[in-house]
Design a protein around this motif. Structure first.
Motif, PDB file in Angstrom:
ATOM      1  N   ARG A 134       0.853  -1.430   0.061  1.00  0.00           N
ATOM      2  CA  ARG A 134       0.104  -0.018  -0.016  1.00  0.00           C
ATOM      3  C   ARG A 134       0.770   1.270   0.019  1.00  0.00           C
ATOM      4  O   ARG A 134       0.602   2.212  -0.741  1.00  0.00           O
ATOM      5  N   GLY A 135       1.859   1.297   0.615  1.00  0.00           N
ATOM      6  CA  GLY A 135       2.799   2.373   0.999  1.00  0.00           C
ATOM      7  C   GLY A 135       3.856   2.707  -0.168  1.00  0.00           C
ATOM      8  O   GLY A 135       3.809   4.036  -0.618  1.00  0.00           O
ATOM      9  N   LEU A 136       4.193   1.482  -0.567  1.00  0.00           N
ATOM     10  CA  LEU A 136       5.325   1.615  -1.613  1.00  0.00           C
ATOM     11  C   LEU A 136       5.090   1.471  -3.057  1.00  0.00           C
ATOM     12  O   LEU A 136       5.376   2.450  -3.964  1.00  0.00           O
ATOM     13  N   VAL A 137       3.885   0.765  -3.367  1.00  0.00           N
ATOM     14  CA  VAL A 137       3.636   0.310  -4.442  1.00  0.00           C
ATOM     15  C   VAL A 137       2.075   0.921  -4.855  1.00  0.00           C
ATOM     16  O   VAL A 137       1.944   1.042  -6.106  1.00  0.00           O
ATOM     17  N   ASN A 138       1.590   1.481  -3.815  1.00  0.00           N
ATOM     18  CA  ASN A 138       0.156   1.848  -3.959  1.00  0.00           C
ATOM     19  C   ASN A 138      -1.021   0.882  -4.474  1.00  0.00           C
ATOM     20  O   ASN A 138      -1.654   1.369  -5.539  1.00  0.00           O
ATOM     21  N   MET A 139      -0.696  -0.097  -4.225  1.00  0.00           N
ATOM     22  CA  MET A 139      -1.628  -1.229  -4.569  1.00  0.00           C
ATOM     23  C   MET A 139      -2.984  -1.059  -3.544  1.00  0.00           C
ATOM     24  O   MET A 139      -2.708  -1.108  -2.335  1.00  0.00           O
ATOM     25  N   PRO A 140      -4.095  -1.323  -4.346  1.00  0.00           N
ATOM     26  CA  PRO A 140      -5.319  -1.267  -3.330  1.00  0.00           C
ATOM     27  C   PRO A 140      -5.488  -2.458  -2.523  1.00  0.00           C
ATOM     28  O   PRO A 140      -5.270  -3.522  -2.866  1.00  0.00           O
ATOM     29  N   GLN A 141      -5.422  -2.383  -0.988  1.00  0.00           N
ATOM     30  CA  GLN A 141      -5.053  -3.328  -0.123  1.00  0.00           C
ATOM     31  C   GLN A 141      -6.222  -3.131   0.915  1.00  0.00           C
ATOM     32  O   GLN A 141      -6.489  -1.923   1.366  1.00  0.00           O
ATOM     33  N   THR A 142      -6.901  -4.133   1.523  1.00  0.00           N
ATOM     34  CA  THR A 142      -7.906  -4.124   2.618  1.00  0.00           C
ATOM     35  C   THR A 142      -7.216  -4.840   3.599  1.00  0.00           C
ATOM     36  O   THR A 142      -6.565  -6.049   3.479  1.00  0.00           O
ATOM     37  N   TRP A 143      -7.189  -4.476   4.994  1.00  0.00           N
ATOM     38  CA  TRP A 143      -6.863  -5.079   6.018  1.00  0.00           C
ATOM     39  C   TRP A 143      -7.936  -5.746   6.721  1.00  0.00           C
ATOM     40  O   TRP A 143      -8.856  -5.181   7.116  1.00  0.00           O
ATOM     41  N   SER A 144      -8.002  -6.882   7.086  1.00  0.00           N
ATOM     42  CA  SER A 144      -9.171  -7.685   7.883  1.00  0.00           C
ATOM     43  C   SER A 144      -8.505  -8.601   8.795  1.00  0.00           C
ATOM     44  O   SER A 144      -7.677  -9.417   8.837  1.00  0.00           O
ATOM     45  N   TRP A 145      -8.860  -8.054  10.313  1.00  0.00           N
ATOM     46  CA  TRP A 145      -8.217  -8.875  11.298  1.00  0.00           C
ATOM     47  C   TRP A 145      -8.831 -10.189  11.534  1.00  0.00           C
ATOM     48  O   TRP A 145      -8.076 -11.084  11.784  1.00  0.00           O
ATOM     49  N   GLY A 146     -10.137 -10.243  11.014  1.00  0.00           N
ATOM     50  CA  GLY A 146     -10.702 -11.727  11.040  1.00  0.00           C
ATOM     51  C   GLY A 146     -10.100 -12.651   9.976  1.00  0.00           C
ATOM     52  O   GLY A 146      -9.772 -13.701  10.678  1.00  0.00           O
ATOM     53  N   HIS A 147      -9.730 -12.061   9.136  1.00  0.00           N
ATOM     54  CA  HIS A 147      -9.084 -13.192   7.990  1.00  0.00           C
ATOM     55  C   HIS A 147      -7.576 -13.121   8.374  1.00  0.00           C
ATOM     56  O   HIS A 147      -7.314 -14.457   8.299  1.00  0.00           O
ATOM     57  N   GLY A 148      -7.015 -12.270   8.904  1.00  0.00           N
ATOM     58  CA  GLY A 148      -5.763 -12.437   9.384  1.00  0.00           C
ATOM     59  C   GLY A 148      -5.443 -13.498  10.411  1.00  0.00           C
ATOM     60  O   GLY A 148      -4.666 -14.595  10.291  1.00  0.00           O
ATOM     61  N   LEU A 149      -6.580 -13.728  11.625  1.00  0.00           N
ATOM     62  CA  LEU A 149      -6.222 -14.371  12.700  1.00  0.00           C
ATOM     63  C   LEU A 149      -6.629 -15.739  11.997  1.00  0.00           C
ATOM     64  O   LEU A 149      -6.046 -16.751  12.417  1.00  0.00           O
ATOM     65  N   LEU A 150      -7.674 -15.955  11.187  1.00  0.00           N
ATOM     66  CA  LEU A 150      -8.226 -17.187  10.896  1.00  0.00           C
ATOM     67  C   LEU A 150      -7.094 -17.782   9.878  1.00  0.00           C
ATOM     68  O   LEU A 150      -6.754 -19.025  10.016  1.00  0.00           O
TER      69      LEU A 150
END
Lengths: 173, 428
Positions: A134-150
């Motif tokens: 997101r910061g360097l390449v400017n790719m659209p990204q979404t953060w999801s705690w639920g998905h991350g933990l699972l």
């Protein structure tokens, strides 16, 4: 078994034969690229190259070796995709360094410790990837705690089983 | 100084490796955004190492599967065969209707000097691998430069579009799926004809963007390619609308369910060659609806011998010359009672009116579909043949049945088959 604090002299340092050093990461990349054709959700939750990076880094307990292993595996993973080369590379370099540094200080030989370490490093890996993409390449990204933990939990469970298999290839230094 | 370097050696190396990678990333971003072509030479090492194993595994898998399905597991084949035959019958009927529509569309395209795009060559390819990441939705296929594949070629399945060729290696290619967030496809809604841009989302969904929020988009509407991206030919199925919501900046957020199953791709077609040519009405007359119907009536007698001379006489004064489409013209025998049962020369009596009722031959070719105009002498073709003598006002000859008197050129009575009213036909 609790995670125990040990000194650098107490922990075992392992090495691996060249075929295992090259073959296991390649096999992990191959499986990671092939299995989603049959099980599309596999790529969403499982990151086999990450598990291999963590395993080698923790077993060798050498930060330089760990970060280089992570960098090589991550860059190879980048090359299989179509995004810029280096996003996975950076994330896995950080994980490799962190896992090997942790391996020096903690006993990560037991299943419980491995489960927690893998879960933690999966989240670290996701966070670094998210930041770089997101910061360097400017790719659209979404953060999801639920998905991350699972996904982290799924990787941790698979990782414990995988590490058990890969332990067979360890060689004492 | 040395002690500092030694103490922080690991950290310095970490920062150095990270710095190099960040530098590499920055170079790629500056060079051309998401252009994977720039890094093709680097990627080829990994792709060349991994894909041969994938190709081998797919080959073994297919071989085993074929052995099982073709030799051992044949249960239900007869039932399936019956089902497929029924389906063919159903599709033939559908083809009759569609061929009429297509013919009409081509005539209109000819009038408007439309340029048509034809898929002239495709290459079938097997999907052998993926990127292994949900953030890079690509697949690898087992065909590459050696087979003539090039960058930006469209990839489809029988169900719908899949994506485009992104990178081409000697024996494999990378295909960017339409569900990837860097993908973009020109699309059009089938009924409402609203155009938009099809894009993937980070979560792998496919959405249609750039449709104004004041438009009405019904759920379930089919989405087709618009041809505006110069990659996909116009009219290929994309998917169906599953959800419509408000998006950003006065645009709708339309979620699309892809027609092709992108998560379980096995074989795909790469459109290697497209042709663009001007539409011609002649193309559509090679296969006529009547011919298709005739194939379903094997008991109908063959076309009787026609007496063109006599026929010529019978038509005088009753009809103008027919269209220039020689292949589709009905014979003059259509005006005799006998021939009226077989106006097309194909053994088809399905829709032919009985002579004496309307006096018209039924020809389902597009060139003769026009409804009749006023009384008698209606031209059924689009162009008069130059060599054809002009119709005269001579009285009908003795052999001419009364049914072809000008007064009898009324529209045919409605028939069960949904086809245009029969027209008066005339020979060349």
């Amino acid at each position: 078994m609790p995670i125990t604090y040990t000194s650098g002299e107490q922990v075992e340092v392992y090495r691996f034969s060249i075929p295992i050093t090259i073959g296991v990461p390649l096999l992990a990349l191959f499986v990671q690229a092939f299995v989603p054709l049959k099980f599309p959700r596999f790529a969403v939750f499982i990151d086999l190259p990450l598990l291999v990076t963590i395993f080698f880094a923790m077993a060798r307990r050498n930060p330089i070796s760990g970060l280089l292993t992570g960098a090589v595996i991550g860059l190879a993973q980048d090359m299989l995709g179509h995004n810029q080369i280096g996003i996975y590379g950076i994330a896995k370099t950080v994980v490799g360094y962190g896992a090997s540094s942790l391996g020096v200080k903690l006993d990560v030989e037991n299943a419980g410790a491995r489960l927690l370490v893998t879960l933690g490093f999966y989240l670290v890996h996701s966070a670094v990837y998210f930041t770089v993409a997101r910061g360097l390449v400017n790719m659209p990204q979404t953060w999801s705690w639920g998905h991350g933990l699972l996904a982290g939990l799924a990787n941790a469970v698979l990782g414990v089983a995988l590490y058990f298999v890969l332990d067979k290839f360890k060689q004492r230094t | 100084m040395e002690s500092v370097l030694g103490r922080y050696r690991n950290l310095i190396i970490l920062v150095g490796v990270l710095f190099l990678q960040v530098l590499g990333l920055a170079t790629q971003v500056k060079r051309g955004g998401n252009d994977a072509e720039n890094t093709r030479l680097i990627r080829i090492w990994v792709v060349g190492t991994i894909t041969p194993f994938e190709r081998g595994l797919v080959w073994v898998q297919n071989g085993t599967g074929n052995l099982w399905h073709n030799y051992f597991y044949l249960r239900g084949v007869r039932a399936e065969n019956r089902q497929l035959k029924a389906q063919i019958e159903h599709m033939r009927l559908e083809q009759v209707r569609l061929s009429e529509d297509a013919a009409q569309a081509r005539r209109l395209q000819t009038l408007l000097a439309f340029k048509e795009q034809f898929i002239s060559r495709t290459v079938a390819a097997q999907v052998i691998g993926s990127s292994g990441s949900d953030l890079s939705r690509i697949v690898y296929i087992d065909k590459g430069e050696n087979t003539g594949l090039k960058r930006d070629m469209a990839v489809i399945t029988a169900d719908g579009i899949v994506g485009k060729v992104l990178l081409v290696y000697p024996s494999v290619s990378q295909v960017l799926l339409i569900s990837d967030q860097s993908s973009g496809v020109g699309a059009i809604l089938e009924k409402t004809r609203l155009q938009g841009v099809l894009r993937g989302t980070p979560s792998g969904e496919v959405v249609l963007e750039r449709v104004m929020s004041d438009e009405q988009v019904p759920l379930g509407e089919t989405v087709l390619t618009s041809g505006g991206d110069q990659i996909f030919p116009k009219g290929l199925p994309v998917g169906t609308v599953t959800r419509v919501g408000n998006g950003k900046d006065l645009f709708l957020n339309i979620k699309i369910k892809p027609a092709a199953n992108l998560s379980k791709l096995e074989e795909v077609l790469v459109l290697v060659e497209k042709q663009e040519r001007q539409a011609t009405a002649e193309d559509n007359v090679r296969v006529r609806a009547a011919d298709i119907l005739a194939q379903r009536l094997p008991s109908v007698p063959d076309k009787p011998a026609t007496d063109t001379k006599a026929t010529q006489g019978t038509l005088d004064g009753s009809a103008k010359p027919a269209a220039a489409n020689a292949g589709s013209k009905p014979t003059g025998a259509a005006t005799t009672p006998q021939a009226s049962k077989n106006p097309t020369g194909t053994g088809n009596v399905h829709n032919a009116p009985v002579a004496g009722q309307t006096g018209k031959a039924t020809d389902l070719t597009p060139a003769v579909q026009k409804p009749t105009g006023a009384s008698g002498g209606t031209t059924t073709g689009s162009k008069p043949a130059p060599t054809q003598p002009k119709p005269t006002s001579a009285p009908p000859k003795a052999s001419k049945p009364p049914s072809i008197q000008p007064s009898s050129t009324q529209p045919a009575p409605p028939q069960s088959n949904p086809q245009p009213p029969a027209d008066e036909s005339s020979p060349n």
